[in-house]
Every structure is written in structure tokens, then in C-alpha cells.
Design an enzyme around this catalytic site. Structure first.
Site, PDB file in Angstrom:
ATOM      1  N   HIS A 176       0.851  -1.197   0.000  1.00 33.02           N
ATOM      2  CA  HIS A 176       0.000   0.000   0.000  1.00 33.02           C
ATOM      3  C   HIS A 176       0.880   1.239   0.000  1.00 33.02           C
ATOM      4  O   HIS A 176       1.714   1.414   0.884  1.00 33.02           O
ATOM      5  CB  HIS A 176      -0.940  -0.021   1.203  1.00 33.02           C
ATOM      6  CG  HIS A 176      -1.986  -1.088   1.108  1.00 33.02           C
ATOM      7  ND1 HIS A 176      -2.318  -1.916   2.157  1.00 33.02           N
ATOM      8  CD2 HIS A 176      -2.757  -1.475   0.060  1.00 33.02           C
ATOM      9  CE1 HIS A 176      -3.270  -2.758   1.762  1.00 33.02           C
ATOM     10  NE2 HIS A 176      -3.550  -2.510   0.489  1.00 33.02           N
ATOM     11  N   ALA A 177       0.658   2.094  -0.998  1.00 31.59           N
ATOM     12  CA  ALA A 177       1.582   3.187  -1.294  1.00 31.59           C
ATOM     13  C   ALA A 177       1.862   4.115  -0.118  1.00 31.59           C
ATOM     14  O   ALA A 177       2.988   4.569   0.072  1.00 31.59           O
ATOM     15  CB  ALA A 177       1.048   3.991  -2.478  1.00 31.59           C
ATOM     16  N   ARG A 178       0.835   4.425   0.679  1.00 30.30           N
ATOM     17  CA  ARG A 178       1.013   5.435   1.723  1.00 30.30           C
ATOM     18  C   ARG A 178       1.675   4.913   2.990  1.00 30.30           C
ATOM     19  O   ARG A 178       1.974   5.695   3.895  1.00 30.30           O
ATOM     20  CB  ARG A 178      -0.333   6.059   2.062  1.00 30.30           C
ATOM     21  CG  ARG A 178      -1.382   5.089   2.614  1.00 30.30           C
ATOM     22  CD  ARG A 178      -2.700   5.829   2.708  1.00 30.30           C
ATOM     23  NE  ARG A 178      -3.818   5.030   3.174  1.00 30.30           N
ATOM     24  CZ  ARG A 178      -5.053   5.535   3.285  1.00 30.30           C
ATOM     25  NH1 ARG A 178      -5.282   6.799   2.964  1.00 30.30           N
ATOM     26  NH2 ARG A 178      -6.043   4.779   3.703  1.00 30.30           N
ATOM     27  N   GLU A 179       1.922   3.619   3.064  1.00 31.18           N
ATOM     28  CA  GLU A 179       2.511   3.019   4.265  1.00 31.18           C
ATOM     29  C   GLU A 179       4.036   3.089   4.199  1.00 31.18           C
ATOM     30  O   GLU A 179       4.729   2.086   4.085  1.00 31.18           O
ATOM     31  CB  GLU A 179       1.986   1.572   4.410  1.00 31.18           C
ATOM     32  CG  GLU A 179       0.469   1.544   4.568  1.00 31.18           C
ATOM     33  CD  GLU A 179      -0.177   0.149   4.421  1.00 31.18           C
ATOM     34  OE1 GLU A 179       0.561  -0.855   4.344  1.00 31.18           O
ATOM     35  OE2 GLU A 179      -1.421   0.083   4.382  1.00 31.18           O
ATOM     36  N   ARG A 234      -3.252   4.845  -1.944  1.00 31.47           N
ATOM     37  CA  ARG A 234      -3.093   3.498  -1.404  1.00 31.47           C
ATOM     38  C   ARG A 234      -2.881   2.432  -2.488  1.00 31.47           C
ATOM     39  O   ARG A 234      -2.044   1.550  -2.370  1.00 31.47           O
ATOM     40  CB  ARG A 234      -4.360   3.161  -0.615  1.00 31.47           C
ATOM     41  CG  ARG A 234      -4.553   1.701  -0.235  1.00 31.47           C
ATOM     42  CD  ARG A 234      -5.958   1.515   0.354  1.00 31.47           C
ATOM     43  NE  ARG A 234      -6.331   0.123   0.557  1.00 31.47           N
ATOM     44  CZ  ARG A 234      -6.149  -0.548   1.684  1.00 31.47           C
ATOM     45  NH1 ARG A 234      -5.554   0.028   2.715  1.00 31.47           N
ATOM     46  NH2 ARG A 234      -6.545  -1.817   1.795  1.00 31.47           N
ATOM     47  N   ASN A 251      -3.545  -5.760  -2.240  1.00 36.54           N
ATOM     48  CA  ASN A 251      -3.725  -6.786  -1.213  1.00 36.54           C
ATOM     49  C   ASN A 251      -5.170  -7.284  -1.113  1.00 36.54           C
ATOM     50  O   ASN A 251      -5.576  -7.867  -0.118  1.00 36.54           O
ATOM     51  CB  ASN A 251      -3.226  -6.301   0.147  1.00 36.54           C
ATOM     52  CG  ASN A 251      -2.781  -7.475   1.010  1.00 36.54           C
ATOM     53  OD1 ASN A 251      -2.246  -8.460   0.501  1.00 36.54           O
ATOM     54  ND2 ASN A 251      -3.019  -7.400   2.311  1.00 36.54           N
ATOM     55  N   ARG A 252      -5.945  -7.026  -2.169  1.00 37.71           N
ATOM     56  CA  ARG A 252      -7.258  -7.673  -2.318  1.00 37.71           C
ATOM     57  C   ARG A 252      -7.295  -8.389  -3.668  1.00 37.71           C
ATOM     58  O   ARG A 252      -8.337  -8.818  -4.127  1.00 37.71           O
ATOM     59  CB  ARG A 252      -8.393  -6.632  -2.289  1.00 37.71           C
ATOM     60  CG  ARG A 252      -8.514  -5.837  -0.995  1.00 37.71           C
ATOM     61  CD  ARG A 252      -8.986  -6.698   0.177  1.00 37.71           C
ATOM     62  NE  ARG A 252      -9.292  -5.877   1.358  1.00 37.71           N
ATOM     63  CZ  ARG A 252      -8.374  -5.364   2.179  1.00 37.71           C
ATOM     64  NH1 ARG A 252      -7.096  -5.570   1.941  1.00 37.71           N
ATOM     65  NH2 ARG A 252      -8.744  -4.646   3.239  1.00 37.71           N
ATOM     66  N   HIS A 304       3.206  -4.223   6.389  1.00 38.30           N
ATOM     67  CA  HIS A 304       2.245  -3.132   6.189  1.00 38.30           C
ATOM     68  C   HIS A 304       2.318  -2.174   7.383  1.00 38.30           C
ATOM     69  O   HIS A 304       3.084  -2.380   8.316  1.00 38.30           O
ATOM     70  CB  HIS A 304       0.821  -3.694   6.099  1.00 38.30           C
ATOM     71  CG  HIS A 304       0.531  -4.452   4.836  1.00 38.30           C
ATOM     72  ND1 HIS A 304      -0.262  -3.954   3.838  1.00 38.30           N
ATOM     73  CD2 HIS A 304       0.918  -5.689   4.424  1.00 38.30           C
ATOM     74  CE1 HIS A 304      -0.352  -4.840   2.859  1.00 38.30           C
ATOM     75  NE2 HIS A 304       0.350  -5.904   3.189  1.00 38.30           N
ATOM     76  N   SER A 305       1.462  -1.144   7.374  1.00 38.12           N
ATOM     77  CA  SER A 305       1.246  -0.319   8.562  1.00 38.12           C
ATOM     78  C   SER A 305      -0.177   0.205   8.444  1.00 38.12           C
ATOM     79  O   SER A 305      -0.765   0.153   7.372  1.00 38.12           O
ATOM     80  CB  SER A 305       2.246   0.846   8.623  1.00 38.12           C
ATOM     81  OG  SER A 305       1.870   1.903   7.756  1.00 38.12           O
ATOM     82  N   TYR A 306      -0.799   0.661   9.529  1.00 37.47           N
ATOM     83  CA  TYR A 306      -0.284   0.732  10.880  1.00 37.47           C
ATOM     84  C   TYR A 306      -1.234  -0.041  11.782  1.00 37.47           C
ATOM     85  O   TYR A 306      -2.294  -0.452  11.323  1.00 37.47           O
ATOM     86  CB  TYR A 306      -0.224   2.224  11.349  1.00 37.47           C
ATOM     87  CG  TYR A 306      -1.566   2.921  11.385  1.00 37.47           C
ATOM     88  CD1 TYR A 306      -2.272   3.039  12.584  1.00 37.47           C
ATOM     89  CD2 TYR A 306      -2.123   3.445  10.234  1.00 37.47           C
ATOM     90  CE1 TYR A 306      -3.512   3.683  12.622  1.00 37.47           C
ATOM     91  CE2 TYR A 306      -3.369   4.077  10.279  1.00 37.47           C
ATOM     92  CZ  TYR A 306      -4.056   4.189  11.475  1.00 37.47           C
ATOM     93  OH  TYR A 306      -5.286   4.801  11.510  1.00 37.47           O
ATOM     94  N   TYR A 356     -10.417  -7.780  11.057  1.00 32.02           N
ATOM     95  CA  TYR A 356     -11.649  -7.846  10.269  1.00 32.02           C
ATOM     96  C   TYR A 356     -11.386  -8.728   9.058  1.00 32.02           C
ATOM     97  O   TYR A 356     -10.244  -8.915   8.654  1.00 32.02           O
ATOM     98  CB  TYR A 356     -12.105  -6.451   9.813  1.00 32.02           C
ATOM     99  CG  TYR A 356     -11.003  -5.567   9.276  1.00 32.02           C
ATOM    100  CD1 TYR A 356     -10.470  -5.763   8.007  1.00 32.02           C
ATOM    101  CD2 TYR A 356     -10.483  -4.522  10.047  1.00 32.02           C
ATOM    102  CE1 TYR A 356      -9.457  -4.956   7.521  1.00 32.02           C
ATOM    103  CE2 TYR A 356      -9.468  -3.705   9.559  1.00 32.02           C
ATOM    104  CZ  TYR A 356      -8.967  -3.934   8.293  1.00 32.02           C
ATOM    105  OH  TYR A 356      -7.966  -3.140   7.814  1.00 32.02           O
ATOM    106  N   GLU A 378       1.743  -5.430  10.791  1.00 35.89           N
ATOM    107  CA  GLU A 378       1.253  -4.058  10.691  1.00 35.89           C
ATOM    108  C   GLU A 378       2.123  -3.278  11.675  1.00 35.89           C
ATOM    109  O   GLU A 378       2.001  -3.454  12.885  1.00 35.89           O
ATOM    110  CB  GLU A 378      -0.225  -3.959  11.092  1.00 35.89           C
ATOM    111  CG  GLU A 378      -1.183  -4.672  10.144  1.00 35.89           C
ATOM    112  CD  GLU A 378      -1.511  -3.853   8.893  1.00 35.89           C
ATOM    113  OE1 GLU A 378      -1.024  -2.702   8.786  1.00 35.89           O
ATOM    114  OE2 GLU A 378      -2.254  -4.370   8.044  1.00 35.89           O
TER     115      GLU A 378
END
Length: 417
Positions: A176-179, A234, A251-252, A304-306, A356, A378
Site C-alpha cells: 500500500h503506497a502510503r505506508e 493506497r 492486497n485484495r 504493512h502499517s499501521y 476484520y 502491521e
């Protein structure tokens, strides 16, 4: 002079980023107590633009769940009024996102060169992959496993002492780009490998007996976009048929319960599952590489984060994996290792029941390919800064995470199958 250079460097970076794009944006945390309050969040999300930080989408919001989301400046007062009026318990995590973004780049190492204690742009990371391999030919080699939607090469580092029929651990960052803390960890891991080989007994044993395949950034196009256009992006940057909405959630996009739960069929959504499993060039390249090396890859780690979590399968179902007891014990011990350094507390467990449900994740897919030791990290924090973790936290975050990764790797080495 140095102070001036630092200022110039910082100025260049903020100019590089979207100057005042996030002025006045706020990040709220709410904890809906019942279905009625969940419904308020739903209606909020359908009336204004809401960027969900945690969980990934409004569809996943449940009573008593901590929900973090970002709203634009023009909507923030209205949102706050609505939350107050409806009696929703809330707090403002980040009052002005732009200020947090500016403060994020707080490293002393604000030079053009690569640094392990700052966030590096893709150009810098790409050059680093070449350099680290050239400087450590006996331990590191670089290959290209595919290219991104926008045509960039996907670099993979193979780290380990060469030897006959070695087993391997695959680790990726930057789905995910923003992580941004995620690629920082992959770089840190490689640094630690080359710097502590022959000095640290555990690392030496690991590198003598295992290979580590490290993919420093999966979603390169998206990562670049977070530097040039939108820090909060993202997804990938692929075009979608019939809409101007861009990108798929990588990641989906794996073939593990694909798009059945916790993922969206709508291209405009943050958790869009793509037009088909492995529709993205990036996910297909990653999956192809793992399929080609299935006989040797014994563990899969994705960073990943967070939220400070250590998750294992499954995320696409509440069903427990057949190796639940063993994976849970490893996650517990790895979390204890991580906590031993700075007392950073991690929660661990199967994805679906720990946070989840989310279908199409790479960890579930790898596990179903027969890679038993499959884990998702995460990283820091738990929402104080969320995706805009300050650079001053890169070192401690990476140091503690390394302890958990080394624990898992050593366990895998001692339990080869």
C-alpha cells in the site's frame, strides 16, 4: 552551512510533496457503540469524501471498533458537529494533517543521498538496490521479477551466502503506497544482514542456511504517486475500464477467497479487488515468482502499517488454518521479542478474527500455496500518527521489527518441512 543544507533539503522535499494539499485535513477516531452509530458513520461516508485509515473501508465498520478516518478541511467542522450532535464518542487524532506531514520528515539526514533513517523516494531506493548488491556481491544479488503497470522494473534482492539447495524466506514491503514505514523496513533488514553477517551469530546462521528474497516496494507506481501527487494514495495506478477511477488494492487482488468479503467490486473504492485475481501486473509478478520457487520458499512475510499487529491466516474466512496452534505460538513469541526492546505492544492472531475479514490477501494466498509460515506485520503506530509516522521513529520501529523477523526466520530454519 549544515543547518542551511538541512533547511534546503527539507524545503526541497516539501516542495516535492504536494505543498499545502492537506492543510486543515483532520483525522478523527470514533468508536461506534451500536448499529445505529455505525449507520451514522455509513451516512457520513456516503455524503462526504471520507478516507478510512482503519479499517480500510466503511463496509468493515462494526460496533465497538476503533475507526480512524480523514476528512478534508472544508468538511471537518461539519463532521465534528455531526459527531457531537449524534453523541458519538470521538477524538481528533491529527488536527492538521499537513502539519503532521511536514513534521514527518524530521530526520537529521535530509540529504539527497540514501539513508536508512529517512523515507527515501523510489529513485533513491532503486539506486540503493543496485549499490547494496554491488557492494556485497557475496551476500546480495539483484534481479527483476516483472514490471509495474507504468513500466517500471520490480527489483528483488536475494540475500544470503550462496550454497546448495537452500530454503528461502520471501519478504515484501510497500503493498500500500502510503505506508511509508514499510519499505523503510525492507531496506533496514538488508542493511542489518550485510552489516551484521559474521558479527551476529543468529544473522550469520540465518544467512548461511537460508536465502531471503526481499521485494523492497511492491506497488512502485503508487509509492511514487505518494511522493509526487497525493501522499494518501493506497492502490496501484492501473486504469479501470468504464471509469476514470484509478487503481486496484493489490492486497485484495490475490486468489484467496477473491472479492468475497472485506473487498469492493467498485473501482472507485480503496479496497477494490481488481477485475480478476492477479489483474495487476505487480501482484501477478509476485505470485509468479513465488509459484516458480514454491519448492524452496518456506515462509512468507508481508510488511504493512499501521496498528501494531502480527497476523496470520485466515483473513478471507473466520475458519482457522490447520496450523493454527503453531502459527499462534510463533506469533506470540515473535511479539514478545519485538516488545522486549522498546515495550511496543503488538496484538497477534488470525486476520479475520483479530481485526476484520478481508479477502484476496497475499498472506492467505501464500499459505494456501503450501507456505506454512505466512505472516503479515502491521508496523507502528496505533494511530497517533498513523500513515505519517515521523522519520525519527524509523530506527526504533525497524530495530524492534527485526527482532520479530529474526525470531520467525530462526524458527523456520529449525522447523524446515
Amino acid at each position: 552551512m549544515w543547518a542551511l543544507l538541512v533547511l534546503i533539503g527539507a524545503a526541497a522535499v516539501s516542495a516535492h510533496l504536494q505543498d499545502h494539499a492537506f492543510d486543515g485535513h483532520k483525522v478523527f477516531r470514533v468508536i461506534p457503540q451500536n448499529d445505529e452509530q455505525v449507520e451514522i458513520i455509513n451516512s457520513l461516508a456516503s455524503n462526504i469524501q471520507v478516507d478510512f485509515w482503519q479499517p480500510d473501508s466503511v463496509a468493515l465498520v462494526r460496533p465497538e471498533m476503533q475507526v480512524d478516518f480523514r476528512v478534508e478541511a472544508s468538511d471537518s467542522f461539519e463532521v465534528e458537529d455531526l459527531l457531537k450532535a449524534s453523541g458519538l464518542e470521538y477524538r481528533v487524532l491529527i488536527d492538521n494533517l499537513q502539519a503532521a506531514l511536514d513534521a514527518q520528515l524530521d530526520s537529521k539526514a535530509r540529504a539527497a543521498a540514501h539513508s536508512y533513517e529517512k523515507y527515501n523516494d523510489w529513485e533513491t531506493i532503486a539506486a540503493w538496490t543496485a549499490d547494496i548488491a554491488a557492494q556485497n556481491p557475496d551476500l546480495v544479488s539483484r534481479s527483476v521479477i516483472g514490471e509495474t503497470y507504468e513500466g517500471r522494473p520490480m527489483y528483488l534482492l536475494k540475500v544470503g551466502k550462496s550454497g546448495p539447495n537452500k530454503k528461502a524466506i520471501f519478504m515484501d514491503c510497500g503493498f500500500h503506497a502510503r505506508e511509508w514505514i514499510s519499505p523503510a523496513f525492507c531496506q533496514w533488514f538488508v542493511k542489518e544482514a550485510v552489516e551484521t553477517y559474521r558479527k551476529d551469530t543468529v544473522m550469520t546462521t540465518l544467512l548461511n542456511n537460508l536465502d531471503f528474497y526481499v521485494l523492497p516496494v511492491v506497488n512502485i507506481d503508487g509509492y511514487i504517486y505518494t511522493w509526487t501527487n497525493n501522499r494518501m494514495w493506497r492502490k496501484t495506478r492501473s486504469k479501470n475500464a468504464g471509469t476514470s477511477c484509478i487503481g486496484t488494492d493489490p492486497n485484495r487482488n490475490f486468489n484467496a477467497g477473491w472479492c468475497t468479503i472485506g473487498a469492493s467490486k467498485y473501482p472507485c473504492d480503496a479496497t477494490y479487488c481488481g477485475s480478476a485475481p492477479e489483474s495487476e501486473k505487480e501482484t501477478k509478478a509476485l505470485a509468479d515468482f513465488i509459484r516458480e520457487h514454491l519448492s524452496t520458499i518456506k515462509a512468507y512475510l508481508t510488511i504493512h502499517s499501521y496498528s501494531q499487529l502480527l497476523l496470520f491466516p485466515y483473513s478471507y474466512t473466520y475458519k482457522l488454518p490447520s496450523d493454527y496452534e503453531e502459527l499462534n505460538a510463533i506469533a506470540q513469541a515473535a511479539s514478545e521479542q519485538l516488545r522486549s526492546l522498546y515495550n511496543t505492544k503488538y496484538t497477534y492472531g488470525p486476520g479475520a478474527e483479530t481485526i476484520y475479514p478481508a479477502a484476496g490477501g497475499s498472506d492467505d494466498w501464500a499459505y494456501n500455496q503450501g507456505i506454512k509460515y505466512s505472516f503479515t506485520f502491521e508496523l507502528r503506530d496505533t494511530g497517533r500518527y498513523g500513515f505519517v509516522l515521523p522519520e525519527s521513529q524509523i530506527k526504533p520501529t525497524c530495530e524492534e521489527t527485526l527482532l520479530a523477523v529474526k525470531y520467525i526466520a530462526n524458527y523456520v530454519l529449525e522447523h524446515l518441512y
